[in-house]
Write a protein that holds these residues in place. Structure first.
Motif, short mmCIF file in Angstrom:
data_model
loop_
_atom_site.label_atom_id
_atom_site.label_comp_id
_atom_site.label_asym_id
_atom_site.label_seq_id
_atom_site.Cartn_x
_atom_site.Cartn_y
_atom_site.Cartn_z
N THR A 191 0.84 -1.21 0.00
CA THR A 191 0.00 0.00 0.00
C THR A 191 0.86 1.24 0.00
N GLY A 194 2.35 1.79 -3.36
CA GLY A 194 1.35 2.33 -4.28
C GLY A 194 1.16 3.83 -4.09
N ARG A 199 -0.60 6.52 -6.80
CA ARG A 199 -1.88 5.88 -7.05
C ARG A 199 -2.89 6.22 -5.97
N SER A 200 -4.17 6.20 -6.36
CA SER A 200 -5.25 6.44 -5.41
C SER A 200 -5.54 5.17 -4.64
N GLU A 201 -6.30 5.29 -3.54
CA GLU A 201 -6.67 4.10 -2.77
C GLU A 201 -7.48 3.13 -3.64
N LYS A 202 -8.33 3.67 -4.50
CA LYS A 202 -9.12 2.83 -5.39
C LYS A 202 -8.23 2.04 -6.34
N GLU A 203 -7.21 2.69 -6.90
CA GLU A 203 -6.29 2.03 -7.83
C GLU A 203 -5.47 0.95 -7.12
N ILE A 204 -5.03 1.25 -5.90
CA ILE A 204 -4.26 0.27 -5.13
C ILE A 204 -5.12 -0.94 -4.81
N ALA A 206 -7.66 -2.12 -6.50
CA ALA A 206 -7.85 -2.91 -7.71
C ALA A 206 -6.61 -3.72 -8.04
N GLU A 207 -5.46 -3.13 -7.86
CA GLU A 207 -4.20 -3.80 -8.18
C GLU A 207 -3.94 -4.98 -7.24
N ARG A 212 -11.72 -1.32 -1.33
CA ARG A 212 -11.24 0.03 -1.08
C ARG A 212 -11.22 0.32 0.43
#
Length: 246
Positions: A191, A194, A199-204, A206-207, A212
């Motif tokens: 995290t 990321g 990166r946003s929390e949403k992108e992290i 998803a990855e 979320r």
């Protein structure tokens, strides 16, 4: 060199400020405009050489610093062809130091035609480079030390190269000391990485294949661990202060 070590030992300051002091003194000795020290994870051949901690001095402006950090964080240190050449020569070991300068490693055409030079160096009128890499054993972090001269300031010499290689050995404790001593779980570390990549929390989420809400909990935990209240404060603590002025 011993004078620099003595100065650092007398400074009652943070690890980051000690690094800044060493970088400024070394940059002055080799007549470099800017200098950066990085701790690396995921080195070649396993990965691209991702930067987990970095401190720099001599930036022309904040935009240069954020641009360089952003591009290298996204692409890895090996996006730089000189750094890539350095990794191919380095043999990880606690006492191992490998150093290269541009003129002995890449032709002018290879350097000036590279995507790295076009995107990272040319916009800020930075030209020649000198890099040194140390460590890399299981107990020892990989530490990258780089110096850069402005366009028109000439090439680094073999004497400069020898001096910086000596600095890697003599100042290893200061240059390689972790800026933080936090023990993070693997997910918390992912995290944090990321966030450092922008990166946003949403992108992290998803990855990593997590919700979320779970990532937000990791972010909140990171804030508590590092004693900060915002993402900006967290990144400043991990990447070091903006030390652009000499």
């Amino acid at each position: 060199m011993l004078t620099i070590v003595g100065e650092v030992n007398e400074l009652a300051v943070s690890p980051t400020e000690r690094r800044v002091h060493v970088l400024r003194r070394l940059a002055g000795l080799v007549h470099a405009r800017s200098a950066v020290v990085c701790s690396l994870v995921d080195p070649p051949p396993r990965g691209p050489g991702r930067i987990c901690e970095a401190v720099g001095v001599g930036w022309a402006c904040d935009k240069e610093e954020s641009s360089v950090h952003g591009i290298l964080a996204a692409k890895g240190l090996c996006f730089d062809p000189l750094a890539s050449a350095l990794f191919t020569r380095h043999r990880p070991a606690a006492a191992s130091v490998t150093s290269v300068c541009r003129r002995d490693t890449l032709s002018l055409r290879e350097w000036y035609d590279s995507e790295y030079f076009s995107k990272v160096r040319r916009p800020y009128h930075v030209d020649d480079g000198l890099y040194s890499l140390s460590g890399g054993s299981q107990q020892d972090p990989i530490v990258s030390l780089s110096f850069h001269r402005a366009k028109g300031d000439g090439w680094f010499s073999e004497e400069d190269l020898s001096l910086i290689e000596l600095a890697q050995q003599v100042c290893a404790r200061t240059l390689g000391a972790p800026l933080t001593k936090k023990q993070l779980s693997p997910r918390a570390q992912q995290t944090l990485e990321g966030l450092m990549l922008g990166r946003s929390e949403k992108e992290i989420a998803a990855e990593l294949g997590l919700s979320r809400h779970t990532i937000h909990e990791y972010v909140t935990s990171l804030y508590r661990s590092f004693g900060v209240r915002s993402r900006g404060e967290l990144l400043a603590k991990c990447l070091g202060p903006r030390a652009g002025a000499r």
